[in-house]
Design an enzyme around this catalytic site. Structure first.
Site, short mmCIF file in Angstrom:
data_model
loop_
_atom_site.label_atom_id
_atom_site.label_comp_id
_atom_site.label_asym_id
_atom_site.label_seq_id
_atom_site.Cartn_x
_atom_site.Cartn_y
_atom_site.Cartn_z
N ASP A 1 3.35 -5.08 2.64
CA ASP A 1 2.38 -4.64 3.02
C ASP A 1 2.28 -3.12 3.35
O ASP A 1 1.81 -2.38 2.44
CB ASP A 1 1.70 -5.33 4.24
CG ASP A 1 0.08 -5.49 4.59
OD1 ASP A 1 -0.72 -4.94 3.59
OD2 ASP A 1 -0.44 -5.87 5.26
N HIS B 1 -8.03 -8.54 -0.64
CA HIS B 1 -7.56 -8.85 0.61
C HIS B 1 -8.88 -9.93 1.05
O HIS B 1 -9.95 -9.70 1.18
CB HIS B 1 -7.62 -7.79 1.75
CG HIS B 1 -6.11 -6.98 1.56
ND1 HIS B 1 -6.07 -6.33 0.36
CD2 HIS B 1 -5.32 -6.54 2.36
CE1 HIS B 1 -4.97 -5.56 0.49
NE2 HIS B 1 -4.52 -5.63 1.89
N GLU C 1 -7.20 -12.37 6.08
CA GLU C 1 -6.30 -11.77 7.02
C GLU C 1 -6.64 -11.92 8.40
O GLU C 1 -5.97 -12.63 9.34
CB GLU C 1 -5.75 -10.29 6.49
CG GLU C 1 -4.85 -9.68 7.57
CD GLU C 1 -4.72 -8.23 7.23
OE1 GLU C 1 -5.69 -7.51 6.59
OE2 GLU C 1 -3.69 -7.60 7.59
N HIS D 1 0.92 -0.98 0.04
CA HIS D 1 -0.05 -0.04 0.02
C HIS D 1 0.95 1.25 0.03
O HIS D 1 1.73 1.47 1.28
CB HIS D 1 -0.93 -0.06 1.31
CG HIS D 1 -1.78 -1.21 1.18
ND1 HIS D 1 -3.02 -1.29 0.98
CD2 HIS D 1 -1.47 -2.55 1.92
CE1 HIS D 1 -3.57 -2.49 1.24
NE2 HIS D 1 -2.54 -3.31 1.80
N1 HPA Z 1 -5.22 -5.14 5.54
C1 HPA Z 1 -6.32 -4.44 5.13
N2 HPA Z 1 -6.43 -3.22 4.73
C2 HPA Z 1 -5.06 -2.49 4.75
C3 HPA Z 1 -4.02 -3.09 4.96
C4 HPA Z 1 -4.06 -4.55 5.38
O1 HPA Z 1 -3.09 -5.16 5.54
N3 HPA Z 1 -2.97 -2.47 4.73
C5 HPA Z 1 -3.62 -1.29 4.43
N4 HPA Z 1 -5.01 -1.15 4.12
ZN ZN Z 2 -2.52 -5.18 2.80
#
Ligand code: HPA
Ligand code: ZN
Length: 333
Positions: free
Chosen positions: A272, A191, A194, A11
């Site tokens: 990340d 995503h 996670e 990001h």
């Molecule tokens: N997860 C979800 N949203 C995010 C992340 C992440 O690791 N990094 C920046 N936005």
């Molecule tokens: Zn991310």
């Protein structure tokens, strides 16, 4: 580690280092609730994804002009290149800027100025992937996709992703947006898994038609899903240091990366939000090498996977060149 690699989960707003944040805050007359960079660094202790996101969105307030985004991307490319990154597919969060009155064009043109020089200055080829904030509405995501139309295509936005607070915001919420993105010829990632359950990974594949899963860590709770990901060779963009900082795993030595590779999953290692989580792509490689005792062949496998998983279908010659660099790389020490 300077092993040649592609970074597929990064990001750009998460590359904002404290020093640059304070510099931009001063330039733009934005007050930060921290006395200095040390005090800000002290705030980098997270309980979970949300506690990180709170700070991540707060600090973005310093990013206002095209030049700010250009400097941010330039600084990332320099750091990434120094750690062996040869190709980067860079996420950005347009809604987090548009909601503050910073237009899509400012963000994309600013980032684009740095990316256009990426190869000549840093030796890094790039793509942009815009992410929808999953805790915002599907309507807002659709408006964001509309606003991106002038900036699609080679050299600018090539795909869409889904990020921000995962639990309670299942992929299916964005079915229509992803259908529209696919119709516009955009690549799709999201995503999933996670903090959210394995079912979100399944949904991202079935409902959104994604080609890669960002994180995907929790797939390991569902053997059937693992078998599917292995069979279909769906790449996972893992971020080991992020997983420790956001407490998805307790310590790096307990990270499931080795079990995932042993299972036959197409794993990649990425940073990340490197300014927040303690390191860039090469640092993540170093950390897993050390904590998990990865062999050179395993590290080479991770690097190879990153180029195989990259959206380089429009430039197979480049992919082949990068893959050859991985094979030719000689490990020191
Ligand atoms: N997860 C979800 N949203 C995010 C992340 C992440 O690791 N990094 C920046 N936005
Ligand atoms: Zn991310």
């Amino acid at each position: 580690m300077s092993l040649p690699k592609a970074e597929l989960h990064l990001h750009i707003e998460g590359t904002l280092e404290p020093e640059l944040a304070f510099e931009l805050a001063a330039r733009n007359g934005v007050a930060l609730p921290y006395a200095d960079t040390d005090e800000l660094r002290e705030a980098y202790r997270f309980e979970d994804l949300q506690s990180f996101l709170n700070l991540y969105y707060e600090l973005m307030a310093v990013l206002r002009t095209e030049s700010d985004f250009e400097e941010l991307a330039d600084a990332y490319l320099a750091r990434a290149a120094a750690q062996g990154v040869r190709h980067a597919e860079i996420f950005f969060d347009p809604q987090a800027h548009i909601s503050r009155g910073v237009e899509m064009g400012t963000v994309v043109e600013g980032l684009g100025r740095a990316l256009d020089r990426g190869e000549a200055v840093h030796g890094v080829s790039t793509r942009l992937i815009m992410c929808f904030l999953r805790d915002e509405s599907a309507e807002s995501a659709m408006e964001t996709l509309e606003a991106a139309k002038p900036y699609l295509g080679a050299g600018r936005i090539v795909g869409v992703g889904l990020d921000s607070a995962e639990v309670g915001h299942p992929p299916r919420k964005f079915r229509e947006v992803y259908e529209a993105a696919a119709a516009m010829g955009l690549r799709r990632v999201a995503h999933a898994g996670e903090e959210g359950p394995p079912a979100y990974i399944v949904e991202a594949l079935d409902v959104l038609g994604v080609e890669r899963i960002d994180h995907g860590l929790r797939c390991m709770e569902d053997p059937e899903l693992v078998a599917r990901l292995v069979r279909d060779r769906v790449p996972l963009t893992l971020c080991p240091l992020s997983n420790v900082r956001l407490r998805a795993v307790d310590v790096l030595a307990e990270h499931p990366l080795v079990a995932m590779l042993d299972a036959g999953l197409v794993c990649t290692v990425n940073s990340d939000d490197p300014a927040y989580f303690g390191g860039y792509a090469g640092d993540n490689f170093d950390a897993v090498r050390e904590a998990l005792g990865l062999s050179r062949e395993r590290l080479r496998e991770l690097a190879r996977n990153s180029f195989v998983a990259a959206f380089l279908d429009d430039d197979e010659e480049r992919r082949a060149r990068y893959l050859a660099e991985v094979e030719a790389y000689e490990f020191g020490g």
